[in-house]
Design an enzyme around this catalytic site. Sequence first.
Site, mmCIF file in Angstrom:
data_model
loop_
_atom_site.group_PDB
_atom_site.id
_atom_site.type_symbol
_atom_site.label_atom_id
_atom_site.label_comp_id
_atom_site.label_asym_id
_atom_site.label_seq_id
_atom_site.Cartn_x
_atom_site.Cartn_y
_atom_site.Cartn_z
ATOM 1 N N ASP A 94 138.837 72.107 119.655
ATOM 2 C CA ASP A 94 139.660 71.986 120.623
ATOM 3 C C ASP A 94 139.962 70.386 120.979
ATOM 4 O O ASP A 94 139.919 69.643 120.271
ATOM 5 C CB ASP A 94 139.174 72.913 122.090
ATOM 6 C CG ASP A 94 140.190 73.237 123.012
ATOM 7 O OD1 ASP A 94 140.874 72.373 123.479
ATOM 8 O OD2 ASP A 94 140.689 74.453 123.117
ATOM 9 N N PHE A 178 132.117 63.727 113.901
ATOM 10 C CA PHE A 178 131.467 63.752 115.094
ATOM 11 C C PHE A 178 131.877 62.721 116.009
ATOM 12 O O PHE A 178 132.224 61.587 115.510
ATOM 13 C CB PHE A 178 130.047 64.121 114.676
ATOM 14 C CG PHE A 178 129.580 62.862 114.238
ATOM 15 C CD1 PHE A 178 128.795 61.645 115.197
ATOM 16 C CD2 PHE A 178 129.496 62.426 112.818
ATOM 17 C CE1 PHE A 178 128.346 60.683 114.536
ATOM 18 C CE2 PHE A 178 128.582 61.359 112.235
ATOM 19 C CZ PHE A 178 128.245 60.289 113.132
ATOM 20 N N ALA A 179 131.830 62.876 117.384
ATOM 21 C CA ALA A 179 131.851 62.105 118.500
ATOM 22 C C ALA A 179 130.537 61.796 119.228
ATOM 23 O O ALA A 179 130.034 62.840 119.790
ATOM 24 C CB ALA A 179 132.951 62.259 119.090
ATOM 25 N N CYS A 195 136.636 70.061 124.857
ATOM 26 C CA CYS A 195 136.032 71.236 123.894
ATOM 27 C C CYS A 195 136.646 72.465 124.273
ATOM 28 O O CYS A 195 136.173 73.489 123.797
ATOM 29 C CB CYS A 195 134.675 71.070 123.360
ATOM 30 S SG CYS A 195 134.146 69.611 122.685
#
Length: 250
Positions: A94, A178-179, A195
């Site tokens: 998302d 990824f973050a 998200c």
Amino acid sequence: MQKVVFQDLGRIRYQEAWDLQEARLQEVVGRKLHNRSQRKADKPEIPQSHYLLFCEHPPVYTLGKSGSLEHLLLSEADLKAQGFEFFKINRGGDITYHGPGQIVGYPIFDLDEFFTDIHKYVRYLEEAVILTLASYGITGMREEGYTGVWLEATAQKPKRKICAIGVHLKRWVTMHGFAFNVNTNLSHFEHIIPCGIADDDKAVTSMEAELGYTVDIEEVKTKLRTTFAQLFEYEYADARAMKQPTTKTH
């Protein structure tokens, strides 16, 4: 053993990093297809090479292909006025936020050379962050039904997400990634439903928020890239971090 080229891109605008990912992905896919044709013709193949890109972005929100625009709580005018960029992108998941103080990782891996299991791949991304957090005394975990890395609830705090994950594959070559919130400005998450998770018992956090001090992000990057190599069992093609000398914010 597979070879991975590591690049620290420094601070780079989202579109520029996305374009670079696409170029690297096409390069890796091209080698794969070349080797496939060589194999059929019983001719020599060329070694596959993969990429692990680290960077930070100026403040930006990205919406995955399965996300809802309703989870962005700012209008287009508000985004512009407050200096945020916004992109609809082709990863899963998302809406999320990227910004300074966050390690954004983009593995461009040909999973045919590792394992063709997307769920295992996402678990490995999570595990790399979990192991890195553990070296700072932070216990990361997985939350059933969700991706990413979380911290357990305490008497004072709900469950907290410290790393978001969203990936895309083409011919089993990965992109996006990824973050990882290290010294991230958490107030910027207030402009979205991160998200798409609106549960009252879940929040967002960072290493800085949990430890109570600003963390050496370069040290975290070093630990993280070492952990990646151990988990995926590869070697770096060049042990030096090929960091760009200038910060890109234009």
